[in-house]
Design an enzyme around this catalytic site. Sequence first.
Site, short mmCIF file in Angstrom:
data_model
loop_
_atom_site.label_atom_id
_atom_site.label_comp_id
_atom_site.label_asym_id
_atom_site.label_seq_id
_atom_site.Cartn_x
_atom_site.Cartn_y
_atom_site.Cartn_z
CG ASP A 30 -2.07 0.98 1.10
OD1 ASP A 30 -3.22 0.53 0.99
OD2 ASP A 30 -1.82 2.21 1.10
CG HIS A 46 -12.90 -3.52 -12.82
ND1 HIS A 46 -12.16 -2.51 -12.23
CD2 HIS A 46 -14.20 -3.19 -12.63
CE1 HIS A 46 -12.99 -1.61 -11.72
NE2 HIS A 46 -14.23 -2.01 -11.95
CG ASN A 87 -12.20 -0.57 3.84
OD1 ASN A 87 -12.62 -0.93 4.94
ND2 ASN A 87 -11.00 -0.04 3.69
N GLY A 93 -15.38 3.50 3.78
CA GLY A 93 -14.24 4.29 3.31
C GLY A 93 -13.57 3.74 2.07
CG HIS A 98 -9.84 -3.46 -9.28
ND1 HIS A 98 -9.40 -3.47 -10.59
CD2 HIS A 98 -9.55 -4.68 -8.78
CE1 HIS A 98 -8.87 -4.66 -10.86
NE2 HIS A 98 -8.95 -5.42 -9.78
CG HIS A 100 -8.53 -2.95 -2.49
ND1 HIS A 100 -9.44 -2.25 -3.26
CD2 HIS A 100 -8.42 -2.25 -1.33
CE1 HIS A 100 -9.84 -1.18 -2.60
NE2 HIS A 100 -9.26 -1.17 -1.42
P1 AMP Z 1 -9.74 1.47 0.20
O1 AMP Z 1 -9.87 2.74 1.00
O2 AMP Z 1 -10.16 0.25 0.94
O3 AMP Z 1 -10.42 1.60 -1.15
O4 AMP Z 1 -8.20 1.28 -0.04
C1 AMP Z 1 -7.49 1.83 -1.10
C2 AMP Z 1 -6.04 1.74 -0.73
O5 AMP Z 1 -5.27 1.92 -1.90
C3 AMP Z 1 -5.59 2.80 0.28
O6 AMP Z 1 -5.08 2.15 1.44
C4 AMP Z 1 -4.52 3.56 -0.50
O7 AMP Z 1 -3.43 3.97 0.32
C5 AMP Z 1 -4.09 2.57 -1.53
N1 AMP Z 1 -3.53 3.14 -2.76
C6 AMP Z 1 -4.01 4.18 -3.47
N2 AMP Z 1 -3.24 4.40 -4.54
C7 AMP Z 1 -2.25 3.47 -4.51
C8 AMP Z 1 -1.13 3.18 -5.35
N3 AMP Z 1 -0.86 3.90 -6.47
N4 AMP Z 1 -0.30 2.18 -4.99
C9 AMP Z 1 -0.55 1.46 -3.88
N5 AMP Z 1 -1.59 1.67 -3.05
C10 AMP Z 1 -2.43 2.67 -3.36
ZN ZN Z 2 -10.17 -2.22 -12.06
#
Ligand code: AMP
Ligand code: ZN
Length: 114
Positions: A30, A46, A87, A93, A98, A100
Site C-alpha cells: 500500500d 475488475h 472495505n 471508506g 476495484h 482489494h
Molecule cells: P480502500 O480505502 O479500501 O479503497 O483502499 C485503497 C487503498 O489503496 C488505500 O489504502 C490507499 O493507500 C491505496 N492506494 C491508493 N493508490 C495506490 C497506489 N498507487 N499504490 C498502492 N496503493 C495505493
Molecule cells: Zn479495475
Amino acid sequence: MADCLFCKIVGGDIPATLVHTDEHLIAFKDINPQAPMHVLIVPRRHVASLNELTDTDDALVGEMVRRAAAIAGENGYAGRGYRTVFNCNADAGQTVFHIHLHVLGGRALTWPPG
Ligand code: AMP
Ligand code: ZN
C-alpha cells in the site's frame, strides 16, 4: 476498466511494489501504509466492490484470503497475528472501486476499527 487505478497497476501502466503475482492475483505494498506490513491483494479481473461478486467468484475470493495468510506468514506474522479487511462503499471508506483485500501486520491493531 480504462479509468481504474488498480486495473492500471495490474496492466503495468502505473508502478507498484509487487510482493506476489500469479494467474489471477497481484499483491503490492500500500502506498500509504497503516502498519509495518500493509499489502493489498487485488484480482487481475475488475470487480468494483464486494457487492458485485457472484457465486462464480468464490474460488477467486478464496485465493485472495489464502494469499493473505501466505503473505502474512512470509512476513513472520502468522503466529502473532494480522488483520484482513475488505472495505465496501462509502461508510467503510472504500476509495478504489476495484476489490482489494488489505493485509495489515506488525503492530497491535485496535478493535473496533474507526
Ligand atoms: P480502500 O480505502 O479500501 O479503497 O483502499 C485503497 C487503498 O489503496 C488505500 O489504502 C490507499 O493507500 C491505496 N492506494 C491508493 N493508490 C495506490 C497506489 N498507487 N499504490 C498502492 N496503493 C495505493
Ligand atoms: Zn479495475
